[in-house]
Design a protein around this motif. Structure first.
Motif, PDB file in Angstrom:
ATOM      1  N   GLY B   3      23.690  -6.871  12.958  1.00  0.00           N
ATOM      2  CA  GLY B   3      23.608  -8.282  12.576  1.00  0.00           C
ATOM      3  C   GLY B   3      22.203  -8.838  12.792  1.00  0.00           C
ATOM      4  N   GLY B   4      21.479  -8.290  13.756  1.00  0.00           N
ATOM      5  CA  GLY B   4      20.134  -8.769  14.059  1.00  0.00           C
ATOM      6  C   GLY B   4      19.131  -8.528  12.943  1.00  0.00           C
ATOM      7  N   ASP B   5      19.493  -7.597  12.017  1.00  0.00           N
ATOM      8  CA  ASP B   5      18.565  -7.294  10.921  1.00  0.00           C
ATOM      9  C   ASP B   5      18.636  -8.314   9.798  1.00  0.00           C
ATOM     10  N   ARG B   6      19.526  -9.289   9.944  1.00  0.00           N
ATOM     11  CA  ARG B   6      19.737 -10.239   8.850  1.00  0.00           C
ATOM     12  C   ARG B   6      18.446 -10.919   8.438  1.00  0.00           C
ATOM     13  N   VAL B   7      18.365 -11.216   7.171  1.00  0.00           N
ATOM     14  CA  VAL B   7      17.185 -11.928   6.700  1.00  0.00           C
ATOM     15  C   VAL B   7      17.632 -13.217   6.027  1.00  0.00           C
ATOM     16  N   PHE B   8      16.703 -14.053   5.779  1.00  0.00           N
ATOM     17  CA  PHE B   8      17.008 -15.260   5.018  1.00  0.00           C
ATOM     18  C   PHE B   8      16.689 -14.999   3.572  1.00  0.00           C
ATOM     19  N   TYR B   9      17.614 -15.379   2.737  1.00  0.00           N
ATOM     20  CA  TYR B   9      17.450 -15.084   1.331  1.00  0.00           C
ATOM     21  C   TYR B   9      17.038 -16.338   0.594  1.00  0.00           C
ATOM     22  N   ALA B  10      16.160 -16.151  -0.342  1.00  0.00           N
ATOM     23  CA  ALA B  10      15.878 -17.248  -1.266  1.00  0.00           C
ATOM     24  C   ALA B  10      17.112 -17.397  -2.144  1.00  0.00           C
ATOM     25  N   ARG B  11      17.572 -18.596  -2.413  1.00  0.00           N
ATOM     26  CA  ARG B  11      18.808 -18.796  -3.146  1.00  0.00           C
ATOM     27  C   ARG B  11      18.726 -18.213  -4.565  1.00  0.00           C
ATOM     28  N   GLY B  12      19.761 -17.492  -4.929  1.00  0.00           N
ATOM     29  CA  GLY B  12      19.843 -16.971  -6.286  1.00  0.00           C
ATOM     30  C   GLY B  12      18.985 -15.759  -6.529  1.00  0.00           C
ATOM     31  N   MET B  13      18.469 -15.160  -5.511  1.00  0.00           N
ATOM     32  CA  MET B  13      17.615 -14.002  -5.742  1.00  0.00           C
ATOM     33  C   MET B  13      17.993 -12.892  -4.783  1.00  0.00           C
ATOM     34  N   CYS B  14      17.818 -11.659  -5.287  1.00  0.00           N
ATOM     35  CA  CYS B  14      17.906 -10.516  -4.395  1.00  0.00           C
ATOM     36  C   CYS B  14      16.553 -10.396  -3.707  1.00  0.00           C
ATOM     37  N   VAL B  15      16.566 -10.076  -2.446  1.00  0.00           N
ATOM     38  CA  VAL B  15      15.302 -10.069  -1.701  1.00  0.00           C
ATOM     39  C   VAL B  15      15.171  -8.782  -0.902  1.00  0.00           C
ATOM     40  N   ARG B  16      13.937  -8.312  -0.824  1.00  0.00           N
ATOM     41  CA  ARG B  16      13.671  -7.136   0.020  1.00  0.00           C
ATOM     42  C   ARG B  16      13.731  -7.530   1.485  1.00  0.00           C
ATOM     43  N   ARG B  17      14.376  -6.722   2.291  1.00  0.00           N
ATOM     44  CA  ARG B  17      14.291  -6.978   3.718  1.00  0.00           C
ATOM     45  C   ARG B  17      13.236  -6.108   4.392  1.00  0.00           C
ATOM     46  N   ARG B  18      12.695  -5.147   3.663  1.00  0.00           N
ATOM     47  CA  ARG B  18      11.595  -4.325   4.208  1.00  0.00           C
ATOM     48  C   ARG B  18      10.397  -4.485   3.286  1.00  0.00           C
ATOM     49  N   PRO B  19       9.197  -4.517   3.846  1.00  0.00           N
ATOM     50  CA  PRO B  19       8.032  -4.552   2.952  1.00  0.00           C
ATOM     51  C   PRO B  19       7.892  -3.230   2.205  1.00  0.00           C
ATOM     52  N   ILE B  20       7.248  -3.285   1.046  1.00  0.00           N
ATOM     53  CA  ILE B  20       7.002  -2.076   0.266  1.00  0.00           C
ATOM     54  C   ILE B  20       6.075  -1.147   1.052  1.00  0.00           C
ATOM     55  N   GLN B  21       6.444   0.124   1.145  1.00  0.00           N
ATOM     56  CA  GLN B  21       5.646   1.091   1.914  1.00  0.00           C
ATOM     57  C   GLN B  21       4.515   1.670   1.060  1.00  0.00           C
ATOM     58  N   GLU B  22       4.882   2.134  -0.113  1.00  0.00           N
ATOM     59  CA  GLU B  22       3.923   2.822  -0.976  1.00  0.00           C
ATOM     60  C   GLU B  22       3.945   2.125  -2.320  1.00  0.00           C
ATOM     61  N   PRO B  23       3.142   1.108  -2.512  1.00  0.00           N
ATOM     62  CA  PRO B  23       3.278   0.288  -3.718  1.00  0.00           C
ATOM     63  C   PRO B  23       2.926   1.028  -5.007  1.00  0.00           C
ATOM     64  N   VAL B  24       3.788   0.860  -5.994  1.00  0.00           N
ATOM     65  CA  VAL B  24       3.502   1.354  -7.350  1.00  0.00           C
ATOM     66  C   VAL B  24       3.877   0.220  -8.304  1.00  0.00           C
ATOM     67  N   GLU B  25       3.495   0.393  -9.568  1.00  0.00           N
ATOM     68  CA  GLU B  25       3.831  -0.624 -10.554  1.00  0.00           C
ATOM     69  C   GLU B  25       4.635  -0.027 -11.698  1.00  0.00           C
ATOM     70  N   LEU B  26       5.760  -0.676 -12.002  1.00  0.00           N
ATOM     71  CA  LEU B  26       6.527  -0.300 -13.183  1.00  0.00           C
ATOM     72  C   LEU B  26       6.121  -1.221 -14.326  1.00  0.00           C
ATOM     73  N   LEU B  27       6.251  -0.719 -15.532  1.00  0.00           N
ATOM     74  CA  LEU B  27       6.005  -1.559 -16.701  1.00  0.00           C
ATOM     75  C   LEU B  27       7.368  -1.852 -17.323  1.00  0.00           C
ATOM     76  N   VAL B  28       7.923  -3.019 -17.010  1.00  0.00           N
ATOM     77  CA  VAL B  28       9.273  -3.351 -17.451  1.00  0.00           C
ATOM     78  C   VAL B  28       9.181  -4.296 -18.652  1.00  0.00           C
ATOM     79  N   ASP B  29       9.586  -3.802 -19.819  1.00  0.00           N
ATOM     80  CA  ASP B  29       9.432  -4.554 -21.075  1.00  0.00           C
ATOM     81  C   ASP B  29       8.022  -5.136 -21.179  1.00  0.00           C
ATOM     82  N   GLY B  30       7.046  -4.344 -20.758  1.00  0.00           N
ATOM     83  CA  GLY B  30       5.651  -4.751 -20.882  1.00  0.00           C
ATOM     84  C   GLY B  30       5.113  -5.551 -19.697  1.00  0.00           C
TER      85      GLY B  30
END
Lengths: 391, 546
Positions: B3-30
């Motif tokens: 339960g201690g790992d809980r995070v606060f979520y921005a309303r209406g959005m899925c949110v990462r609870r861990r920062p990105i470790q190895e950042p990459v970029e996808l090209l999603v519909d451009g």
């Protein structure tokens, strides 16, 4: 809304005709008999509608054949198929995308050339096309190994199931009783002619039994001691995930027996010959089939490599020793009529064969055809030949 | 996860609870979308706030990931020129091209969504436009043009030869039951291969945070390996195999590289269950997740919503409630209380007992369908146990197919360590066992479930093929009362999941609508999951006829 199929407990005690097998062949026969005025028609099937080959085939409907009789009949069958949706009020997704038969050896090329000549003589628009034109018709095709192909843009594919439902519903409107899950367990005679059929739900007295049980027809015939030479052989098919439409014709290759087309839902549906299949009523799927099919298909259309198979299944071909059907009366047993032995193309033949059988039985039309395709030819040795059989 | 790992979520959005470790970029519909290298593409998209992944096959209804386990149609996208890729199954790489499929316009404004509006009651595709020939032909032309989901792949795929394996015991399913059985078989001296389709062992227990048995060292345990089919046939022309005259059982496995063709003495099936989405109007829209999907997403570091309505029951749902936190969840509500799931396109509210409750995700559990396909293909019998279809097995795990064992939830039983060990020992003794003893039949079907209340929106019971409850009822009314006929008449169970998500529900609905009691499901046809042709093209190496 009245139901299309009946409850076996409502099986009548008397009928003018009992058709055995509620596949498209039996239903087409029942429909045409009722249409021509036969009053009490009953159709029995031991399973569900579409459970046999009518529900398991690839839906190809073509007039490209190597014998005059098949060309002539299939021209008429195609015409019925083209009108089926509006006549029977059910969509069968009939699409004239053509059939493209590929030959990869000079022997096969010569065979195609002979067939094309015959087809053109019967007024079909079939023509021989070279590799470059094959690529214009199907741009994704790897054409390096193709010697020549024959192409008839009028050939078609359909979705098989609604044909069965459409005939069933039309039968129902004409008062025909269709009884699925009603197995035939006996046929009674007075020694000279058929008198009744027996099912687990009771007997039906009838002077006429039509054996349209396809791959199961020898078993049905054996119930009255009639030996038929046709035998069931498993044939397998698979369907891929649905893709946006790209493939116009059904493509077939004679040496491997590969064929594939794109259904109205966008799936690629196809099969291939598998010489290793023993005789028998086997409807299980095999790994060997998937291997043969995937190799041949990705060899011809390399861009399909990433496309996934969603489902494979099997049905039974109804193979005769000479590749031609077995229809009409049985000598020595009045009232027992055969309508079977249609190899792997019973589905496309059924619309016309049901019509011809009804007119033959009621008016004696097409007597020559029913004599030529009669069971007695295997006793007299007057066998026939058809070379454009797939699978 | 606590339960201690809980995070606060921005309303209406899925949110990462861990920062990105190895950042990459996808090209999603451009457009560029940040991702963590190797994480599922679907996870990256959800984290970037995208819930609408594509459109359904028939009505072009909005779709988003539902199972995150490679079962549903929700996350299908075009990835690097390959159509219909389950984006929950592929790891993110830099520069990966991800495209929406089956839309005319964009995913959000898909002009073909007019189909859904035009056929509010559903489409009777068998009988529509059959009155006049010209109109019928025009309709067919239009239907063909909009059919299909993905476009043809951009390029060819190279064929990969299958790898061959021979083991004494093959265990399919790396949950608790599978692990214990595999260990027990290995202790008896058998060579044991254990395969788990997902990327983590432990199955549902692992997701629930319960203790997972440790795998013993002699077991060859592989993750990310799924069973795709079981066959019984002689080896004729099989590449890399001696021909056999006798029919042999072949289990086809698939991992990231390709296929493995396995011969095994005993096959142990411990494949568990699949969650069945509840039959609620609008519950096919994006933002509806199974409880297992919500827990899996949390393992990937992503919360599926800010205000989550819980529907149904069960341990996974309870666990999801705990981990998401009481401030974030509503419910749980019984599925019969919920008359609609509203939103455009993703979940914005659910209607409970006539009251509209705003939320941005729905997480469900409750009805489960045994994942019986592997056992059924091996010849095991499947029957209705009052709640769903299960594989019939005795206390030693023996099924009707000699040499095939089943245990755990696929048989309708809970995990039982002693029983799992017994099954493992039995399997190690080999396939030479006498054919299975007569098995106890499951109890007859209990009273069919009540049909959901009439709703203004469609109740989609088969997501992959957009089959509605109304379609099932119409089939039954036409006299197609048995499950095989209804499958064919409506098309339910013929899409990507091949019925994994819907067959249990549809079986029940057919009975409720007045059709036959489905004593068994429709035939479980291979493959268990979609299988690329290129991977099959080198199975056979005999010369091809010219």
């Amino acid at each position: 809304m009245s139901t299309v199929v009946c409850d076996p407990r409502d099986l009548p005690e008397d009928a003018d005709v009992v058709v055995v097998g509620a596949g498209i062949m039996g239903l087409s026969a029942a429909y045409n008999l009722a249409l021509e005025g036969v009053g009490r028609v009953v159709v029995l099937d031991k399973g569900y509608l579409c459970g046999g080959a009518s529900g398991r085939n690839g839906g190809g409907v073509r007039s490209q054949w190597s014998s005059e009789i098949n060309i002539r009949l299939m021209k008429r069958s195609l015409a019925i198929c083209a009108e089926f949706a509006t006549r029977m009020r059910i969509n069968v997704w009939f699409r004239r995308g053509g059939y493209l038969f590929l030959a990869r050896s000079s022997e096969r090329a010569a065979q195609l050339a002979r067939s094309v000549e015959l087809q053109r003589a019967h007024g079909l628009p079939t023509r021989l096309v070279d590799a470059a034109e094959c690529r214009r018709i199907v741009p994704e095709l790897a054409t390096d190994a193709i010697v020549v192909a024959s192409y008839n843009p009028q050939d078609a594919v359909v979705f098989p199931w609604p044909f069965v439902w459409g005939y069933a519903a039309a039968c129902r409107r004409l008062g025909v009783g269709i009884f699925p899950f009603t197995e035939l367990i006996g046929i009674e005679t007075d020694g000279r002619r058929v008198t009744a059929v027996a099912t687990p739900f009771g007997k039906v007295r009838t002077p006429l039994v039509v054996n349209a049980a396809g791959a199961w027809s020898p078993e049905v015939a054996r119930l009255v001691g009639v030996e038929m030479p046709n035998r069931p052989h498993r044939h397998e098919i698979c369907a891929t995930e649905p893709l946006k439409p790209f493939l116009k014709p059904l493509v077939a290759e004679l040496a491997t027996g590969l064929y594939f087309s794109q259904s109205m839902r966008g799936e690629l549906v196809g099969g291939i010959s598998n010489e290793q299949v023993p005789e028998g009523l086997d409807q299980r799927s095999s790994l060997r089939f998937l291997g043969l099919y995937a190799r041949a298909l990705t060899g011809l259309v390399p861009r399909l490599g990433h496309v996934r198979v969603l489902r494979q299944w099997a049905g039974c071909y109804d193979i005769t020793p000479d590749g031609s059907p077995i229809v009409g009366e049985v000598d020595g047993l009045e009232g027992f009529v055969l309508l079977a032995g249609f190899m792997g193309h019973g589905f496309m033949m059924a619309p016309i064969m049901g019509q011809l059988l009804a007119r033959y039985l009621l008016a004696g039309e097409e007597a020559e055809l029913f004599a030529r395709w009669n069971l007695r030819r295997f006793a007299t040795g007057e066998l026939l030949q058809e070379t454009m059989i797939l699978g | 996860m606590t339960g201690g790992d809980r995070v606060f979520y921005a309303r209406g959005m899925c949110v990462r609870r861990r920062p990105i470790q190895e950042p990459v970029e996808l090209l999603v519909d451009g457009e560029r979308v940040a991702a963590d290298r190797g994480e599922p593409v679907a996870a990256a998209l959800l984290a970037a706030g995208r819930s609408l992944f594509g459109r359904s096959v028939k009505y072009h209804r909005p779709r988003g990931p539902l199972c995150l386990e490679g079962r549903c149609d929700g996350c299908l996208m075009r990835v690097d020129g390959v159509p219909n890729v389950m984006s929950c199954r592929v790891g993110a790489e830099d520069g990966m091209r991800v495209e929406t499929q089956n839309v005319l316009g964009s995913a959000r404004v898909d002009l073909l969504a007019v189909t859904d509006w035009f056929f509010p009651e559903g489409m009777d595709h068998h009988h529509m436009f059959t009155r006049f020939g010209p109109i019928n032909r025009l309709m067919q032309k239009v239907a063909r043009r909009i059919a299909g989901v993905g476009r043809l792949p951009d390029a060819a795929a190279s064929a990969v030869a299958p790898r061959e394996l021979d083991v004494d015991v093959l265990v399919v399913g790396g949950g608790r039951s599978g692990i214990v059985a595999a260990n027990a078989a290995a202790r008896e001296g058998a060579s044991v291969l254990l395969v788990e389709e997902q990327q983590t062992f432990g199955g549902e227990a692992g997701l629930l945070g319960e203790s997972v048995p440790v795998l013993g060292p002699p077991v060859d345990a592989r993750r990310g390996v799924g069973a795709v089919a079981v066959y019984q046939e002689p080896a004729v022309g099989f590449a890399g195999r001696e021909p056999t005259d006798e029919a042999v059982r072949w289990v086809l496995l698939e991992d990231a590289e390709g296929l493995l063709r396995v011969r095994c003495g005993s096959l142990v099936v411990a494949t568990g269950t699949d969650p069945v989405p509840p039959p609620i109007a609008g519950a096919d829209r994006p933002g509806v997740f199974s409880a297992r999907a919500a827990l899996r997403a949390l393992q990937w570091g992503i919360a599926v919503g800010g205000r989550v309505a819980l529907v149904g029951w069960g341990a996974a749902l309870d666990r999801a409630a705990t981990v998401l936190g009481p401030e974030q969840v509503l419910g749980p509500f019984a599925p019969t209380q919920v008359s609609a799931v509203e939103g455009r396109p993703r979940v914005e509210a659910i209607v409970v007992d006539g009251r509209r409750l705003p939320c941005d995700a729905l997480v469900f559990d409750g009805v489960r369908s045994a994942a019986y396909a592997v056992a059924a293909q091996a010849g095991g019998e499947v029957a209705w146990d009052g709640r769903g279809f299960v594989v019939l097995a005795d206390d030693d795990g023996r099924t009707h197919a000699p040499g095939t064992f089943a245990l755990g939830r696929v048989t309708g039983r809970l995990f039982d360590r002693a029983r799992a060990e017994a099954v493992g020992r039995c399997a190690a003794k080999g396939a030479g066992l006498a054919p299975s003893p007569p098995l106890v039949r499951p109890p007859p079907r209990s009273a069919p479930a009540p049909l959901p209340a009439q709703a203004s929106d469609k109740i989609v019971v088969c997501r992959c093929e957009d089959v509605t409850l109304h379609d099932l009822e119409e089939a039954v009314q036409s006299g197609y009362r048995d499950i095989e006929s209804v499958k064919r008449y409506t098309g339910f169970g013929t899409g990507w999941c091949q019925g994994k998500q819907c067959v249990a529900l549809c079986g029940q609905m057919i009975a409720s609508a007045g059709g036959d009691d489905a004593e068994r499901p429709f035939t479980a046809r291979p493959p268990v999951r979609p299988l690329a042709l290129a991977r099959l093209a080198k199975l056979v190496d005999e010369p091809e006829p010219r």
